[in-house]
Every structure is written in C-alpha cells, then in structure tokens.
Design an enzyme around this catalytic site. Structure first.
Site, PDB file in Angstrom:
ATOM      1  N   CYS A 138       0.822  -1.214   0.000  1.00  0.00           N
ATOM      2  CA  CYS A 138       0.000   0.000   0.000  1.00  0.00           C
ATOM      3  C   CYS A 138       0.852   1.258   0.000  1.00  0.00           C
ATOM      4  CB  CYS A 138      -0.927  -0.004   1.203  1.00  0.00           C
ATOM      5  SG  CYS A 138      -0.068  -0.201   2.794  1.00  0.00           S
ATOM      6  N   ASP A 275      -1.745   1.432   9.859  1.00  0.00           N
ATOM      7  CA  ASP A 275      -1.262   0.220   9.190  1.00  0.00           C
ATOM      8  C   ASP A 275      -1.497   0.206   7.683  1.00  0.00           C
ATOM      9  OD1 ASP A 275      -3.993  -0.129   9.081  1.00  0.00           O
ATOM     10  OD2 ASP A 275      -4.046  -1.982  10.256  1.00  0.00           O
ATOM     11  N   HIS A 276      -1.926   1.324   7.111  1.00  0.00           N
ATOM     12  CA  HIS A 276      -2.267   1.309   5.686  1.00  0.00           C
ATOM     13  C   HIS A 276      -1.987   2.671   5.055  1.00  0.00           C
ATOM     14  CE1 HIS A 276      -4.139  -0.054   2.053  1.00  0.00           C
ATOM     15  NE2 HIS A 276      -5.179   0.752   2.144  1.00  0.00           N
ATOM     16  N   ASN A 300      -7.959   4.534  -2.556  1.00  0.00           N
ATOM     17  CA  ASN A 300      -7.380   3.317  -2.006  1.00  0.00           C
ATOM     18  C   ASN A 300      -6.710   2.512  -3.119  1.00  0.00           C
ATOM     19  OD1 ASN A 300      -6.715   1.356  -0.139  1.00  0.00           O
ATOM     20  ND2 ASN A 300      -8.809   0.969   0.522  1.00  0.00           N
TER      21      ASN A 300
END
Length: 334
Positions: A138, A275-276, A300
């Site tokens: 990511c 975490d992303h 995203n």
C-alpha cells in the site's frame, strides 16, 4: 471399545464438527465464488464458507442499523469475503509506522482563502484506481499516486508510475517490499536513485522481485519530501494548495474491509496505530451545510470493486479520525 462402536463415535464427531450453513445463502455463495474465481478443497471450502457467512451476517446487521440511522455508511460483500479480519490485515495492510528521517516541515500558507471542497480528480492529476493484490505494498501505491499528481502539476502529463519499482528496489532506504514500508522511504529512494520508472516499462506483479530499474525508462523524480504537521487543518491546506497527499490510516477494522459508500466513521478507529497507506485526493461535505458531514476523499489501492469505485469518504474534523493527519507527506518536485 468395539470397532463398530468406535466407528459410530468417529462418525458422530465428524457430524458435529461439520459447520451448519444457512441454506438461504447458497446462491449468493456460489455466485461470489464464481465472481472472484475461488476454488477450494473440501475442507477449506467448509472453513471459507463459514468465514464468508459470518462476514455476510455482519454486513447485513450493519446495513440494517444504517437504515435505522445508526451509521453514516454502508457495507457490502466484496473480494475479501472469505478472509477473517486477521488474514485481511496481514495481507493488505503494509504501512510500517516507525521513526525515520524527517523531511522538510510544511509551511502553511498565510492569508489564503481555503476552498470548502477540493477534488483533484477534476483537475486530471489522479490516475485510475489500482489493485495491490495480496501484497502489503500500500505504501508504494500511496507514494506513486502522490508523485503522479506532482509530476502532472509540473508537466501537464499524467503518467502512471511503477509501484513494482518501489517494491523491488527501495530496501536500502528501509522498505520491505510486500512486507510493508513507508511513503517517505519511497520518496527518499526516488531522490537517491535519480528517478522512478513508468508502470508501462516496469509493470506491477504483486510480489517481491529483484530490482529491474532502468534509467532510460524513468519518467519522474523528486528532490526530497515534506512532512505535514499532525493537524487536520494543516492537511486541509496542503490538499488545497499542493495536490494529492500521501497519508497513513488505521485500516484494521471489518467495517473498512467491507466498506461500500457513505462517510466512514468507526468509533474504534485509532489516530495513532496506523497500518495502511492511501492517498487523499480531496475533501468536501454532504448535504447543504458545509459545517456538517465533512469528509476526506481518499483513493485506495484495493481495486475499483471495493468501496465507491475504489474510493472512500472518511469523516473529517472529527479528532483526526483514523489518523489521516498523523503521517501525511508529499514529494518535492522542482
């Protein structure tokens, strides 16, 4: 114990261990497997069906509560349907929050009227939604998306950049490929390397590989990066004046795993445990009152089938919800 009695006990144990599925879900389950091309062995099929049903029930419960006004967003079954939340987090959330070399500090513009809505897609500086697959990359998609925007604003050309280049080649700066990384490490790699290849010349593979960077295919560069103060007001000014911004967030919740539409607000979402990596491409509000129902517009990297064609609206000005303002940055392009 006689053999016949032993056999009877074993058969009873097997029967009790076999999950009891809701037969009303049969058609949806088979359609979901067909859509997402899932093939399982017998034992795994039972386990995955049980996980899928649990997720489906959670989604139905949430959407029922949404209809009663309890939530501001909907959920839907998607490609992550047969994953537990633990599996989901391990596979797709690859942002590794850690101490690292800081970039320049963002200088907030003074005496500037900040617009109430911004959408950089309308300016043509955002590439189509991509899909990181089952790789914790990511951070690479967030970094490439941010640099794509900055290069467009400089040159007028929108060129899709290579996430695989970052996955394969930025280990010396601290990134770990599909096992996670940081956007700032990616920006530092691009600076030290002298460029980043195009996606066309260095396509994405969703797995770790050896570095295949070729300078003749480099189409973007940066000279460092800027870190934005950990405040939503500062992030808003950066998005309004700089362009799309790389941010990190807490994406660990089932409600995000199956997000569909609306303004995402998760009471348990952390502003610190991130975490992303994602990309803020704008902000706005729903309805007629610009002081209510405000959101960040976030791109995203889970494909167009997730969320709102690959995007999510996250609650804005609600105590840095999910941490979007905690680790925001962008590359410097001269």
């Amino acid at each position: 114990m006689t053999p016949l009695l032993l056999l009877a006990v074993l058969c009873l144990g097997t029967a009790l261990a076999t999950p009891k599925f809701d037969q009303t879900f049969n058609a949806q389950w088979h359609q979901w497997k067909s859509t997402h091309r899932r093939l399982y062995g017998t034992n795994e099929e039972e386990w995955r069906r049980a996980v899928w049903e649990k997720n489906m029930r959670m989604i139905q419960l949430h959407n029922g509560e949404y209809s009663n006004g309890k939530h501001g967003f909907t959920m839907e079954m998607n490609a992550f349907g047969d994953m537990t939340n633990e599996e989901f987090r391990q596979i797709v959330n690859g942002y590794r929050h850690q101490k690292h070399k800081k970039g320049r500090l963002f200088q907030e513009p003074l005496m500037l009227q900040i617009p109430k809505t911004v959408d950089w897609r309308e300016k043509g500086c955002v590439t189509p939604v991509k899909n990181q697959g089952q790789c914790g990359s990511c951070w690479a998609f967030s970094a490439s998306g941010c640099l794509e925007g900055q290069m467009f604003l400089k040159t007028g050309k929108l060129i899709s950049l290579s996430e695989q280049n970052l996955v394969d080649c930025s280990h010396d700066q601290g990134n770990q490929g599909c096992n996670g990384g940081l956007m700032d490490f990616a920006f530092q790699y691009i600076k030290e390397n002298g460029g980043l290849d195009s996606e066309e010349s260095y396509p994405y593979e969703a797995k770790d590989g050896s570095c295949k960077y070729r300078a003749e295919y480099a189409v973007a560069n940066d000279t460092g990066f800027v870190d934005i103060p950990q405040q939503e007001k500062a992030l808003m000014k950066a998005v309004a004046t700089v362009g799309p911004i790389s941010v990190a967030m807490d994406a660990s919740h089932p409600s995000l795993q199956f997000y569909s539409s609306g303004i995402y607000y998760e009471p348990n979402c952390s502003s610190k445990d991130l975490d992303h990596g994602v990309l803020v491409v704008g902000y706005g509000y729903e309805g007629t009152d610009s002081n209510k129902d405000k959101y960040w517009l976030v791109k995203n990297s889970w494909g167009k089938e997730w969320g709102m064609d690959g995007y999510i609206k996250i609650a804005k000005d609600r105590n840095n919800h999910c941490g979007l303002a905690t680790a925001a940055s962008y590359p410097i392009v001269n």
